[in-house]
Motif scaffolding. Structure first.
Motif, mmCIF file in Angstrom:
data_model
loop_
_atom_site.group_PDB
_atom_site.id
_atom_site.type_symbol
_atom_site.label_atom_id
_atom_site.label_comp_id
_atom_site.label_asym_id
_atom_site.label_seq_id
_atom_site.Cartn_x
_atom_site.Cartn_y
_atom_site.Cartn_z
ATOM 1 N N ARG A 40 0.566 -1.317 0.350
ATOM 2 C CA ARG A 40 0.370 -0.226 0.427
ATOM 3 C C ARG A 40 0.546 0.984 0.048
ATOM 4 O O ARG A 40 0.680 2.540 -0.473
ATOM 5 C CB ARG A 40 -0.838 -0.301 1.413
ATOM 6 C CG ARG A 40 -2.619 -0.036 0.903
ATOM 7 C CD ARG A 40 -3.311 0.018 2.043
ATOM 8 N NE ARG A 40 -2.842 -0.159 3.093
ATOM 9 C CZ ARG A 40 -3.165 -1.410 4.005
ATOM 10 N NH1 ARG A 40 -3.326 -2.295 3.513
ATOM 11 N NH2 ARG A 40 -2.480 -1.526 5.502
ATOM 12 N N ASN A 41 1.720 1.574 0.740
ATOM 13 C CA ASN A 41 2.542 2.265 0.458
ATOM 14 C C ASN A 41 3.387 2.856 -0.626
ATOM 15 O O ASN A 41 3.432 3.828 -1.107
ATOM 16 C CB ASN A 41 3.987 2.240 1.501
ATOM 17 C CG ASN A 41 3.297 2.439 3.225
ATOM 18 O OD1 ASN A 41 2.354 3.226 4.079
ATOM 19 N ND2 ASN A 41 3.457 1.875 4.205
ATOM 20 N N ILE A 42 4.256 1.586 -1.289
ATOM 21 C CA ILE A 42 4.792 1.381 -2.496
ATOM 22 C C ILE A 42 3.721 2.212 -3.484
ATOM 23 O O ILE A 42 3.938 3.593 -4.741
ATOM 24 C CB ILE A 42 5.198 0.626 -2.763
ATOM 25 C CG1 ILE A 42 6.649 -0.107 -1.846
ATOM 26 C CG2 ILE A 42 5.300 -0.233 -4.171
ATOM 27 C CD1 ILE A 42 7.008 -1.970 -1.985
ATOM 28 N N LEU A 47 1.695 6.310 -7.016
ATOM 29 C CA LEU A 47 0.564 6.694 -7.460
ATOM 30 C C LEU A 47 0.871 8.433 -7.412
ATOM 31 O O LEU A 47 0.694 9.535 -8.200
ATOM 32 C CB LEU A 47 -0.281 6.662 -6.971
ATOM 33 C CG LEU A 47 -0.778 5.430 -7.054
ATOM 34 C CD1 LEU A 47 -2.430 4.868 -6.377
ATOM 35 C CD2 LEU A 47 -1.638 5.347 -8.638
ATOM 36 N N ARG A 48 1.654 8.859 -6.056
ATOM 37 C CA ARG A 48 2.117 10.859 -6.114
ATOM 38 C C ARG A 48 3.124 10.879 -7.232
ATOM 39 O O ARG A 48 2.517 11.922 -8.084
ATOM 40 C CB ARG A 48 2.449 10.641 -5.014
ATOM 41 C CG ARG A 48 1.399 10.187 -4.057
ATOM 42 C CD ARG A 48 1.702 11.311 -2.423
ATOM 43 N NE ARG A 48 2.964 10.708 -1.898
ATOM 44 C CZ ARG A 48 3.504 9.538 -0.644
ATOM 45 N NH1 ARG A 48 2.129 9.406 -0.818
ATOM 46 N NH2 ARG A 48 3.660 9.047 -0.343
ATOM 47 N N ALA A 49 4.054 10.012 -7.260
ATOM 48 C CA ALA A 49 5.183 10.321 -8.446
ATOM 49 C C ALA A 49 4.519 10.444 -9.946
ATOM 50 O O ALA A 49 4.965 10.819 -10.234
ATOM 51 C CB ALA A 49 6.104 9.316 -8.563
ATOM 52 N N LEU A 50 3.029 9.534 -10.073
ATOM 53 C CA LEU A 50 2.544 10.101 -11.332
ATOM 54 C C LEU A 50 2.157 10.946 -11.074
ATOM 55 O O LEU A 50 1.925 11.616 -12.953
ATOM 56 C CB LEU A 50 2.218 8.159 -11.234
ATOM 57 C CG LEU A 50 1.457 8.115 -13.077
ATOM 58 C CD1 LEU A 50 2.193 7.405 -14.086
ATOM 59 C CD2 LEU A 50 0.301 7.133 -12.700
ATOM 60 N N GLY A 55 9.056 9.927 -10.224
ATOM 61 C CA GLY A 55 9.872 8.050 -10.607
ATOM 62 C C GLY A 55 9.814 7.779 -9.435
ATOM 63 O O GLY A 55 10.185 8.782 -7.901
ATOM 64 N N VAL A 56 10.000 6.366 -8.978
ATOM 65 C CA VAL A 56 10.750 5.846 -7.504
ATOM 66 C C VAL A 56 11.882 5.368 -7.588
ATOM 67 O O VAL A 56 11.594 4.397 -8.334
ATOM 68 C CB VAL A 56 8.766 5.559 -7.057
ATOM 69 C CG1 VAL A 56 7.928 6.256 -7.074
ATOM 70 C CG2 VAL A 56 8.391 3.802 -7.372
#
Length: 59
Positions: A40-42, A47-50, A55-56
């Motif tokens: 869930r955290n990942i 999604l925030r990065a998108l 990126g992550v």
């Protein structure tokens, strides 16, 4: 990022199998909960990065 999110979804779809095949002193339910929480955290971070075009980095 969409490919990464598909991989997270694949892990989530197989969470019971993953939890059952990991060796730890904890029970399957607790391992599943821990894995689900981390996914869930990942996913939230991805999604925030998108949304921001970034990126992550997972290590």
């Amino acid at each position: 990022m969409p490919g990464f999110l598909r991989e997270v979804a694949l892990l989530r779809a197989n969470l019971d199998l993953i939890a059952a095949t990991t060796e730890r002193p904890r029970g399957i339910a607790e391992r599943r909960h821990q894995l689900e929480s981390r996914l869930r955290n990942i996913e939230a971070t991805a999604l925030r990065a998108l949304d921001s075009g970034a990126g992550v980095l997972i290590w």
